[in-house]
Motif scaffolding. Structure first.
Motif, PDB file in Angstrom:
ATOM      1  N   HIS A  14       1.153  -1.268   0.078  1.00 35.05           N
ATOM      2  CA  HIS A  14       0.046   0.310   0.139  1.00 35.05           C
ATOM      3  C   HIS A  14       0.387   1.461  -0.145  1.00 35.05           C
ATOM      4  O   HIS A  14       1.691   1.124   0.041  1.00 35.05           O
ATOM      5  CB  HIS A  14      -0.760  -0.258   0.800  1.00 35.05           C
ATOM      6  CG  HIS A  14      -0.233  -0.144   2.661  1.00 35.05           C
ATOM      7  ND1 HIS A  14      -0.381   1.060   3.261  1.00 35.05           N
ATOM      8  CD2 HIS A  14       0.926  -1.091   3.307  1.00 35.05           C
ATOM      9  CE1 HIS A  14       0.740   1.067   4.319  1.00 35.05           C
ATOM     10  NE2 HIS A  14       0.495   0.112   4.300  1.00 35.05           N
TER      11      HIS A  14
ATOM     12  N   GLU B 202      -3.792  -1.520  -1.840  1.00 34.64           N
ATOM     13  CA  GLU B 202      -4.705  -0.515  -1.740  1.00 34.64           C
ATOM     14  C   GLU B 202      -3.629   0.783  -1.485  1.00 34.64           C
ATOM     15  O   GLU B 202      -2.470   0.608  -1.821  1.00 34.64           O
ATOM     16  CB  GLU B 202      -4.888  -0.748  -0.793  1.00 34.64           C
ATOM     17  CG  GLU B 202      -4.749  -0.645   0.596  1.00 34.64           C
ATOM     18  CD  GLU B 202      -5.595  -0.011   1.990  1.00 34.64           C
ATOM     19  OE1 GLU B 202      -7.040  -0.419   1.810  1.00 34.64           O
ATOM     20  OE2 GLU B 202      -5.433  -1.016   2.757  1.00 34.64           O
TER      21      GLU B 202
ATOM     22  N   ARG C 129      -7.503  -2.263  -4.086  1.00 33.20           N
ATOM     23  CA  ARG C 129      -8.404  -0.798  -4.543  1.00 33.20           C
ATOM     24  C   ARG C 129      -7.715   0.179  -3.730  1.00 33.20           C
ATOM     25  O   ARG C 129      -6.907   0.598  -3.506  1.00 33.20           O
ATOM     26  CB  ARG C 129      -9.267  -0.972  -2.525  1.00 33.20           C
ATOM     27  CG  ARG C 129      -8.935  -1.096  -1.195  1.00 33.20           C
ATOM     28  CD  ARG C 129     -10.023  -1.927  -0.046  1.00 33.20           C
ATOM     29  NE  ARG C 129      -8.761  -2.284   0.884  1.00 33.20           N
ATOM     30  CZ  ARG C 129      -9.234  -2.965   1.782  1.00 33.20           C
ATOM     31  NH1 ARG C 129     -10.662  -3.535   1.577  1.00 33.20           N
ATOM     32  NH2 ARG C 129      -8.906  -3.980   3.341  1.00 33.20           N
TER      33      ARG C 129
ATOM     34  N   ASN D 244      -6.376   1.805  -5.649  1.00 31.05           N
ATOM     35  CA  ASN D 244      -4.645   2.075  -7.240  1.00 31.05           C
ATOM     36  C   ASN D 244      -5.316   3.205  -8.356  1.00 31.05           C
ATOM     37  O   ASN D 244      -6.239   3.130  -8.535  1.00 31.05           O
ATOM     38  CB  ASN D 244      -4.881   0.757  -7.180  1.00 31.05           C
ATOM     39  CG  ASN D 244      -4.159  -0.479  -5.746  1.00 31.05           C
ATOM     40  OD1 ASN D 244      -3.465   0.001  -5.653  1.00 31.05           O
ATOM     41  ND2 ASN D 244      -5.041  -1.461  -5.311  1.00 31.05           N
TER      42      ASN D 244
ATOM     43  N   ASN E 141     -11.227   1.184  -8.220  1.00 30.54           N
ATOM     44  CA  ASN E 141     -10.114   1.804  -8.202  1.00 30.54           C
ATOM     45  C   ASN E 141      -9.818   2.606  -9.559  1.00 30.54           C
ATOM     46  O   ASN E 141     -11.459   2.655  -9.962  1.00 30.54           O
ATOM     47  CB  ASN E 141      -8.789   0.239  -9.194  1.00 30.54           C
ATOM     48  CG  ASN E 141      -8.984  -0.618  -7.667  1.00 30.54           C
ATOM     49  OD1 ASN E 141      -7.702  -0.422  -6.669  1.00 30.54           O
ATOM     50  ND2 ASN E 141      -9.896  -1.163  -7.547  1.00 30.54           N
TER      51      ASN E 141
END
Length: 514
Positions: free
Chosen positions: A262, A286, A309, A311, A359
């Motif tokens: 992340h 993410e 998620r 991104n 995303n």
């Protein structure tokens, strides 16, 4: 993407994962991801997944020296390097609490012997003080590093601080590798990277590249990989393809599982050039500036049960704002596909059981008609497919007919995308267009003039002939679909009917989802 890699000169406990469960979805702004402080794990109403929250809760090593271990004193500058040099192979070193240092020589380094173990006591730090380039180097196999913080080393671009020379069989566990230049660590065959914090390194958290032999059997499990590429290398060298949480080059066999990837400046996980046989599962990926995952000019992979998620907000928005209508996506397969002639645990690329939520776009399958072995458009300069032994054979007249017409290309083929959940709420992503795409496409072949792939042949093949399939997926939100070339944008009904006939058994709910 896929630049020429530099070849540099050689510089001379039970696993306990700390897991927190994340649920629900948050609506962060479209501002570039920052590295300090790092965000807590976001949540998802559509799925629950444990995250490897390692950096905030690092495991600690033994407070007393293990039996038979050599004690390393932080008050003695260079003590670790000296005692390593003077000890036999298979020695265990226990680093006392405190900050351990090398001599003030940029080439000062620790050169382990085969089977050496390095164990940090609580509070043990190995600090390069922005002077030393490398921490652990050399070609000794089967070295283990546990419970140690390694920081402040200044490796040059494309080089690494820990396992600089990509020796085989290393185990790096329960360690924090942070605030270094270059890559936090390199990788050799059979390397195991478990329950580590790879944080805020200048280029990569890890650069999995081995220039002098095969890199096989790589395990990356239960790590937190966060805030890397602080040097913003893509800005310094536009198009270098030289950044990410982890970059993989020519890795044959890798298991990437249970990681929290992340807030990296750039791509989260990037496999570039002749990688094969990857299993990427149960990760939370993410809030990376770029794509969550790029799989480029590579083969045979299973990508399953990941939570992906938020991104690609930074790089996707930047491209859209510039007027670029290419469908940049959060999972990007570029000239990559299944190939049964390359030995692996699967003969295709299978993407299933994943949740992709808010995303910048979804999955793009791309094949550049002008990129093939021996083409000037091949940015992986000098490399050829795993089906052709000599790049120089990919020339006319031989390349214009079988088998080289097919084998000189990295093909996006045999990609099976099913049983995933794709959720898009444009009010969360803060976009109105270009963030809502699924795509399978190519360009019109034009280059070089001797290429046998001029025209629409590659676009027709990737779209209709190379066994690329979406089916049995769930879509929530205003998704659009791109086929053949980037100008052809379809609605769900057009995508499902002839000639494309994609997403049989799938459903679309146009209501925005969170």
């Amino acid at each position: 993407m896929g630049n020429m890699r530099r070849h540099w000169a050689s510089a001379v406990a039970p696993l306990a994962l700390i897991l927190l469960t994340a649920t629900g979805c948050d609506s962060t702004s479209g501002a570039p991801a920052t590295t300090k402080p790092h965000a807590a794990p976001s949540t998802a109403t559509s799925a629950a997944r444990s995250v490897a929250r390692v950096c905030a809760n690092p495991a600690t090593g033994p407070a007393k020296a293990p039996a038979g271990a050599v004690t390393v004193d932080p008050k003695v500058v260079g003590d670790l390097a000296t005692k390593t040099k003077n000890s036999p192979p298979n020695t265990t070193f226990w680093l006392k609490p405190g900050t351990h240092r090398l001599e003030r020589d940029r080439y000062a380094q620790v050169i382990p012997k085969k089977g050496d173990h390095y164990i940090g006591a609580p509070g043990a730090v190995f600090d390069g003080r922005k002077v030393n380039q490398y921490a652990f180097t050399g070609n000794a196999a089967d070295v283990t590093i546990r419970y140690l913080t390694v920081r402040g080393f200044v490796a040059p671009q494309d080089e690494g601080v820990v396992n600089h020379d990509s020796a085989d069989g290393w185990v790096i566990e329960h360690s924090t590798i942070k605030d270094n230049s270059g890559a936090g660590l390199m990788a050799g065959a059979r390397q195991q990277v478990r329950a580590d914090c790879l944080s805020d390194n200048g280029q990569y958290g890890m650069n999995a590249y081995k220039g002098n032999g095969p890199l096989t059997g790589l395990v990356v499990q239960g790590n937190e990989i966060v805030g890397n590429n602080t040097g913003d290398w893509e800005r310094k060298q536009k198009g270098c393809g030289c950044t990410g949480g982890i970059k993989f080059w020519e890795v044959n066999g890798a298991d990437i599982s249970g990681n929290w990837v992340h807030d990296n400046r750039g791509t989260g996980l990037w496999a570039d050039t002749n990688n094969n046989d990857f299993l990427i599962e149960n990760n939370v990926i993410e809030a990376n500036d770029g794509a969550a995952l790029i799989y480029e000019t590579s083969y045979n992979a299973v990508i399953k049960d990941n939570t992906i998620r938020r991104n690609n907000w930074v790089e996707g928005r930047k491209a859209a704002d510039s007027g670029d209508n290419f469908p940049y996506a959060t999972i990007y397969l570029s000239e990559s596909g299944g190939e049964p002639r390359v030995k692996a645990r699967t003969h295709k690329i299978e993407i299933y059981g994943n949740v992709l939520e808010n995303n910048w776009s979804g999955i793009t399958l791309w094949e550049n008609a002008d990129r093939f072995c021996n083409s000037p458009a091949n940015t992986s300069s000098g490399d050829c497919t795993l089906l052709v032994k000599k790049t120089s054979t990919c020339v006319r007249p031989a390349i214009a007919k079988a088998p080289l017409y097919s084998d000189c290309r990295w093909k996006t083929q045999w990609v099976d995308i099913h049983d995933n959940r794709f959720v898009l709420d444009e009010s969360v992503v803060k976009c109105t267009e270009m963030c809502d795409r699924m795509a399978v496409l190519s360009n019109y072949g034009t280059y070089p003039d001797w290429s046998p792939y001029h025209g629409e042949g590659v676009a027709d093949a990737i779209t209709e002939q190379q066994h690329n399939s979406w089916h049995d997926n769930v879509y929530v939100g205003p998704w659009k679909f791109v086929a053949e070339d980037q100008s052809k944008v379809l609605d769900f009904g057009q995508w499902q009917t002839a000639p494309y006939q994609q997403d049989k058994g799938s459903t679309l709910d146009l209501q925005a989802g969170g």
